[in-house]
Design a protein around this motif. Structure first.
Motif, PDB file in Angstrom:
ATOM      1  N   VAL A   1       0.845  -1.197   0.000  1.00  0.00           N
ATOM      2  CA  VAL A   1       0.000   0.000   0.000  1.00  0.00           C
ATOM      3  C   VAL A   1       0.881   1.248   0.000  1.00  0.00           C
ATOM      4  N   TYR A   2       1.910   1.205   0.815  1.00  0.00           N
ATOM      5  CA  TYR A   2       2.837   2.344   0.912  1.00  0.00           C
ATOM      6  C   TYR A   2       3.447   2.639  -0.463  1.00  0.00           C
ATOM      7  N   ASP A   3       3.944   1.603  -1.108  1.00  0.00           N
ATOM      8  CA  ASP A   3       4.598   1.794  -2.412  1.00  0.00           C
ATOM      9  C   ASP A   3       3.619   2.341  -3.445  1.00  0.00           C
ATOM     10  N   ASN A   4       2.386   1.850  -3.395  1.00  0.00           N
ATOM     11  CA  ASN A   4       1.388   2.325  -4.350  1.00  0.00           C
ATOM     12  C   ASN A   4       1.109   3.817  -4.172  1.00  0.00           C
ATOM     13  N   ILE A   5       0.990   4.219  -2.919  1.00  0.00           N
ATOM     14  CA  ILE A   5       0.702   5.646  -2.677  1.00  0.00           C
ATOM     15  C   ILE A   5       1.933   6.492  -3.019  1.00  0.00           C
ATOM     16  N   ALA A   6       3.104   5.958  -2.640  1.00  0.00           N
ATOM     17  CA  ALA A   6       4.342   6.722  -2.850  1.00  0.00           C
ATOM     18  C   ALA A   6       4.695   6.871  -4.328  1.00  0.00           C
ATOM     19  N   LEU A   7       4.161   5.975  -5.152  1.00  0.00           N
ATOM     20  CA  LEU A   7       4.496   5.968  -6.580  1.00  0.00           C
ATOM     21  C   LEU A   7       4.321   7.345  -7.230  1.00  0.00           C
ATOM     22  N   ALA A   8       3.200   7.961  -6.908  1.00  0.00           N
ATOM     23  CA  ALA A   8       2.885   9.250  -7.538  1.00  0.00           C
ATOM     24  C   ALA A   8       3.886  10.334  -7.136  1.00  0.00           C
ATOM     25  N   LEU A   9       4.471  10.186  -5.941  1.00  0.00           N
ATOM     26  CA  LEU A   9       5.462  11.177  -5.493  1.00  0.00           C
ATOM     27  C   LEU A   9       6.856  10.816  -6.001  1.00  0.00           C
ATOM     28  N   GLU A  10       7.113   9.529  -6.121  1.00  0.00           N
ATOM     29  CA  GLU A  10       8.445   9.100  -6.597  1.00  0.00           C
ATOM     30  C   GLU A  10       8.719   9.613  -8.003  1.00  0.00           C
ATOM     31  N   VAL A  11       7.694   9.578  -8.851  1.00  0.00           N
ATOM     32  CA  VAL A  11       7.929  10.021 -10.238  1.00  0.00           C
ATOM     33  C   VAL A  11       8.179  11.524 -10.296  1.00  0.00           C
ATOM     34  N   ARG A  12       7.889  12.202  -9.186  1.00  0.00           N
ATOM     35  CA  ARG A  12       8.195  13.642  -9.109  1.00  0.00           C
ATOM     36  C   ARG A  12       9.519  13.886  -8.403  1.00  0.00           C
ATOM     37  N   PHE A  13      10.214  12.795  -8.070  1.00  0.00           N
ATOM     38  CA  PHE A  13      11.527  12.850  -7.408  1.00  0.00           C
ATOM     39  C   PHE A  13      11.460  13.590  -6.074  1.00  0.00           C
ATOM     40  N   MET A  14      10.373  13.387  -5.346  1.00  0.00           N
ATOM     41  CA  MET A  14      10.262  14.036  -4.026  1.00  0.00           C
ATOM     42  C   MET A  14      11.244  13.386  -3.059  1.00  0.00           C
ATOM     43  N   PRO A  15      11.956  14.177  -2.255  1.00  0.00           N
ATOM     44  CA  PRO A  15      12.899  13.598  -1.284  1.00  0.00           C
ATOM     45  C   PRO A  15      12.187  12.616  -0.345  1.00  0.00           C
ATOM     46  N   ARG A  16      12.878  11.570   0.011  1.00  0.00           N
ATOM     47  CA  ARG A  16      12.293  10.468   0.768  1.00  0.00           C
ATOM     48  C   ARG A  16      11.622  10.946   2.068  1.00  0.00           C
ATOM     49  N   ARG A  17      12.241  11.897   2.740  1.00  0.00           N
ATOM     50  CA  ARG A  17      11.709  12.350   4.045  1.00  0.00           C
ATOM     51  C   ARG A  17      10.327  12.991   3.872  1.00  0.00           C
ATOM     52  N   HIS A  18      10.215  13.878   2.895  1.00  0.00           N
ATOM     53  CA  HIS A  18       8.922  14.535   2.637  1.00  0.00           C
ATOM     54  C   HIS A  18       7.901  13.531   2.130  1.00  0.00           C
ATOM     55  N   LEU A  19       8.394  12.661   1.258  1.00  0.00           N
ATOM     56  CA  LEU A  19       7.505  11.654   0.675  1.00  0.00           C
ATOM     57  C   LEU A  19       6.887  10.797   1.778  1.00  0.00           C
ATOM     58  N   ASP A  20       7.714  10.363   2.703  1.00  0.00           N
ATOM     59  CA  ASP A  20       7.248   9.489   3.776  1.00  0.00           C
ATOM     60  C   ASP A  20       6.170  10.191   4.604  1.00  0.00           C
ATOM     61  N   ARG A  21       6.417  11.455   4.897  1.00  0.00           N
ATOM     62  CA  ARG A  21       5.449  12.212   5.714  1.00  0.00           C
ATOM     63  C   ARG A  21       4.119  12.329   4.980  1.00  0.00           C
ATOM     64  N   ARG A  22       4.190  12.651   3.702  1.00  0.00           N
ATOM     65  CA  ARG A  22       2.949  12.829   2.912  1.00  0.00           C
ATOM     66  C   ARG A  22       2.173  11.518   2.806  1.00  0.00           C
ATOM     67  N   VAL A  23       2.897  10.455   2.508  1.00  0.00           N
ATOM     68  CA  VAL A  23       2.231   9.151   2.329  1.00  0.00           C
ATOM     69  C   VAL A  23       1.520   8.746   3.611  1.00  0.00           C
ATOM     70  N   ARG A  24       2.193   8.900   4.741  1.00  0.00           N
ATOM     71  CA  ARG A  24       1.592   8.482   6.012  1.00  0.00           C
ATOM     72  C   ARG A  24       0.402   9.368   6.385  1.00  0.00           C
ATOM     73  N   ALA A  25       0.509  10.645   6.072  1.00  0.00           N
ATOM     74  CA  ALA A  25      -0.597  11.552   6.393  1.00  0.00           C
ATOM     75  C   ALA A  25      -1.847  11.197   5.581  1.00  0.00           C
ATOM     76  N   VAL A  26      -1.645  10.958   4.289  1.00  0.00           N
ATOM     77  CA  VAL A  26      -2.795  10.610   3.434  1.00  0.00           C
ATOM     78  C   VAL A  26      -3.365   9.247   3.827  1.00  0.00           C
ATOM     79  N   ALA A  27      -2.478   8.310   4.120  1.00  0.00           N
ATOM     80  CA  ALA A  27      -2.946   6.977   4.528  1.00  0.00           C
ATOM     81  C   ALA A  27      -3.776   7.082   5.810  1.00  0.00           C
ATOM     82  N   ARG A  28      -3.329   7.939   6.718  1.00  0.00           N
ATOM     83  CA  ARG A  28      -4.070   8.112   7.979  1.00  0.00           C
ATOM     84  C   ARG A  28      -5.451   8.681   7.701  1.00  0.00           C
TER      85      ARG A  28
END
Lengths: 291, 264
Positions: free
Chosen positions: B95-122
């Motif tokens: 689930v994490y990878d699926n949500i993160a996919l959209a941010l990865e293709v934008r080359f978002m730094p891992r730290r920001h990406l992680d925060r965003r993914v967890r916030a949306v998942a919550r």
């Protein structure tokens, strides 16, 4: 950015775990095609080597006058070694010629009494592999050169054998190499399509990546790696299988009068096959993303 | 935000869209309704660049679709997210990878990406399922993953093509609540559906109804349907306008039916 590229390359390796059955079947198909192609290449290589050994060379027999100075003749033999397109050179002093003659008679002829007074002339047997395109001119020029060497009495040249050599070289140039090229093309098409079919099973992933705004190269990189790995692994397995088969059948035709040991083709050929199939696999991964 | 003018599209001899025009302002919620085969999916596909816009003009999030070059499509899709009926999640990835996919293709730094993914998942109740392979989730959970992937990038426009089509009635309402929740945060949403019950749950939404590729009805929420056409032509930004096509373009066969604003 470099980190992303390495991550995508790594994903190409990691993706090999996805859908293992399809991956295994694709690898098996690539291996089989590469093996069959390699087997044909092995056959052609051995056939070519044998025919070239038997018929592919122009042979000149050069006879010096019996009273020729052997020091001068020996010096000329050294020079002959540097002639262009020379494939083999065998020389006989009068004494060596005597021994060869006695030997060729199967021991039934005793020529010991002529030892030290051999009537045979110094002789050189020269085998050439000239370029077929200029062979006639080349043969005429070589004949003239050899006939005008100081001390040379006569030069024998087998026209029939020369024609055979020319015919074989023409056959090889017009049929064998195009056949090998065609074989490579067929292999490339089958392997390319097989890898592409595997990658099409990932079309959902490709579609999703497109939907979230990924650029083509971002999607293509892992697929290129996966395709290249399939091409490389398949061809490496095929080469291993070919080596095993060649080892098992190496003596199959090595008996009189054939005496044809089956040898493995040079490793450069194997490397070229692996390289081509790796590139084809990578290319298939690249085009799988094209819309 | 979105301006569609005289858009038509054909697949061979079949006209999937005929002279469709409407506008949508930032922050609006639009239901695209109509029966199967009405042209809803074709319209959405045109809006996210999956089909080339060859007849008519359309502007989406600043991108002129009628002039869109191929290399601009990824950029458009970074502003326009899409949710589908069949979820389109990567079953073998978490689930994490699926949500993160959209941010990865934008080359978002891992730290920001992680925060965003967890916030949306919550916010979508997926925080306990982040490590699970998406293929093991229920249909409702997979659709939430798809929505999470769509909204994690803060899109200017969210398109949803029959997002509740594979869900039961309760889950469909839950999905609508999720869309409504993100709409209140200011996300512009177009939701294509033939589910009338769903549409009735969002009384302030705008509605455009398609039939056989034509806009046959459009409403002006909270107001007199008759005022719709006036408003549509008067103010571009405030316009909640869908102008029903009265005549198809010359090369589109057959005239369009009269508008039926109250027929939804």
């Amino acid at each position: 950015m470099i980190g992303v590229v390495f991550k995508l390359l790594g994903r190409g390796f990691a993706d090999l775990r996805v859908n293992p059955w399809a991956q295994t079947l694709t690898l098996a198909a690539v291996t089989l095609v590469a093996f069959l192609g390699g087997l044909f290449l092995l056959f052609l290589f051995n056939l070519n080597a044998e025919l070239e050994r038997a018929r592919g060379e122009l042979i000149f027999q050069v006879y010096w006058r019996p009273d020729a100075d052997m020091d001068v003749v020996a010096s000329q033999w050294e020079q002959l070694e540097h002639l262009p397109a020379l494939a083999a050179r065998t020389t006989y002093t009068p004494e060596q010629g005597l021994e060869a003659l006695a030997s060729s008679m199967g021991g039934g002829l005793d020529l010991q009494w002529l030892r030290g007074e051999s009537p045979l002339p110094p002789t050189a047997v020269l085998a050439f592999s000239p370029d077929v395109a200029e062979e006639e001119t080349w043969t005429r020029d070589m004949l003239a050169y050899l006939e005008h060497l100081p001390g040379v009495e006569k030069v024998h040249f087998n026209v029939v054998r020369a024609n055979l050599a020319r015919a074989w070289k023409g056959f090889r140039q017009h049929l064998v190499w195009p056949l090998i090229g065609f074989l490579g093309l067929v292999q490339a098409l089958i392997v390319g399509n097989t890898v592409k079919l595997l990658l099409l099973s990932r079309r959902t992933e490709i579609e999703i990546l497109h939907l979230v705004g990924a650029r083509d190269w971002y999607i293509q990189l892992p697929l290129v790696v996966s395709g290249a790995l399939h091409g490389f692994a398949g061809s490496a397995l095929a080469v291993g299988l070919l080596k095993g088969v060649q080892y098992l059948i190496r003596d199959l035709l090595d008996f009189p009068p054939l005496n044809l040991p089956i040898v493995f083709f040079p490793w450069e050929y194997a490397a070229a096959m692996a390289g081509v199939l790796t590139l084809v696999g990578a290319f298939s991964g690249w085009v799988a993303v094209r819309r | 935000m979105l301006n569609v003018r005289h858009v038509s599209h054909n697949f061979g001899s079949h006209w999937a869209l005929k002279n469709v025009s409407f506008e949508l302002a930032k922050g609006e919620f639009l239901f695209l309704s109509g029966p199967s085969g009405a042209g809803k999916t074709t319209l959405l596909r045109l809006l996210y660049g999956s089909l080339p816009l060859e007849r008519g003009k359309a502007t989406v999030a600043g991108f002129r679709l009628h002039d869109l070059r191929r290399r601009e499509i990824p950029l458009l899709r970074r502003q326009v997210s899409v949710v589908f009926q069949d979820f389109k999640v990567l079953a073998h990835r978490s689930v994490y990878d699926n949500i993160a996919l959209a941010l990865e293709v934008r080359f978002m730094p891992r730290r920001h990406l992680d925060r965003r993914v967890r916030a949306v998942a919550r916010s979508l109740g997926l925080e306990r399922r982040l490590a699970a392979p998406s293929g093991e989730l229920s249909g409702g959970e997979q659709q939430r993953v798809a929505i999470a992937r769509a909204i994690v990038v803060n899109p200017q426009l969210l398109l949803a093509d029959e997002p509740t089509g594979n869900l039961d009635a309760d889950l469909a309402l839950r999905m609508l609540e999720i869309f409504q929740q993100f709409h209140t945060f200011g996300t512009t949403i177009i939701l294509a559906t033939h589910n009338r019950d769903l549409i009735s749950r969002q009384p302030d939404a705008r509605i455009v109804r398609l039939e056989e590729g034509q806009v046959v009805a459009a409403n002006w929420p909270g107001g007199d349907p008759a005022s719709f056409r006036t408003a549509a032509t008067a103010a571009a930004t405030a316009t909640s306008g869908a102008t029903a096509s009265k005549a198809a373009p010359a090369d589109v066969p057959g005239p369009g039916p009269e508008p039926e604003e109250d027929r939804l």
